[in-house]
Design an enzyme around this catalytic site. Sequence first.
Site, PDB file in Angstrom:
ATOM      1  N   GLY A 139      14.990   5.505  21.460  1.00 12.60           N
ATOM      2  CA  GLY A 139      14.390   6.764  21.063  1.00 12.60           C
ATOM      3  C   GLY A 139      15.466   7.656  20.482  1.00 12.60           C
ATOM      4  CB  CYS A 140      15.936  11.307  20.603  1.00  9.49           C
ATOM      5  SG  CYS A 140      17.109  12.560  20.076  1.00  9.49           S
ATOM      6  CG  PHE A 141      20.892   9.257  17.773  1.00 13.85           C
ATOM      7  CD1 PHE A 141      20.868  10.635  17.702  1.00 13.85           C
ATOM      8  CD2 PHE A 141      20.956   8.548  16.588  1.00 13.85           C
ATOM      9  CE1 PHE A 141      20.894  11.303  16.492  1.00 13.85           C
ATOM     10  CE2 PHE A 141      20.991   9.199  15.365  1.00 13.85           C
ATOM     11  CZ  PHE A 141      20.950  10.588  15.321  1.00 13.85           C
ATOM     12  CD1 TRP A 142      21.173  13.979  19.048  1.00  8.28           C
ATOM     13  CD2 TRP A 142      19.571  15.457  19.558  1.00  8.28           C
ATOM     14  NE1 TRP A 142      20.973  14.780  17.953  1.00  8.28           N
ATOM     15  CE2 TRP A 142      19.993  15.695  18.239  1.00  8.28           C
ATOM     16  CE3 TRP A 142      18.571  16.255  20.089  1.00  8.28           C
ATOM     17  CZ2 TRP A 142      19.468  16.705  17.444  1.00  8.28           C
ATOM     18  CZ3 TRP A 142      18.045  17.263  19.309  1.00  8.28           C
ATOM     19  CH2 TRP A 142      18.492  17.487  17.999  1.00  8.28           C
ATOM     20  CB  CYS A 143      17.978  11.257  25.300  1.00  5.10           C
ATOM     21  SG  CYS A 143      17.203  12.872  25.191  1.00  5.10           S
TER      22      CYS A 143
END
Length: 178
Positions: free
Chosen positions: A14-18
């Site tokens: 999913g979102c790479f930030w997480c």
Amino acid sequence: MVDKKVEKAAFAGGCFWCMVKPFKEWPGVQDIVSGYMGGHLDHPTYEDVKKGTSGHVEVVEITFDPVLFPYEKLLEVYWQQIDPTDAEGQFQDRGPSYTTAIFYYTEAQREAAEKSKDNLAASGIFAKPIVTPIRLAETFYPAEEYHQDYYIKEEEHYEEDRARSGRNEFIAEHWGEK
């Protein structure tokens, strides 16, 4: 002096930030770069990938020392960050660029990933089938600088976004408070 052998691993969750912070603090993890993999467009931008037409997924590429932190341990951390039963994205982030995947660089990584996936499926933790694909690593394109270590640079926004996503609750429900 003997040079340490380091390896690369790449995970889409999913979102790479997480996906950076959960790996960052482990011994032997030397570097984590947010980026894109698996598509047909050379040198994609965030906007290209977010549109969902480039074929890329958001990934983290991890450089690690397998003596200090074996690939199998990275897989354990990975599974505990995602919903491996969701083929349409992750949590609030929907669409093809936010789907999950394990990208392997070596045959040994592929075998370890397959075994790990089979073990997860047999564990009974999830009622639905595990749909996370295991794919050969392709060209990795680092994301723009403002995405790197986002959880540090924009801590408040990161924490708000993560809290809103439902990821934390999902992890707690399936893996407990770790």
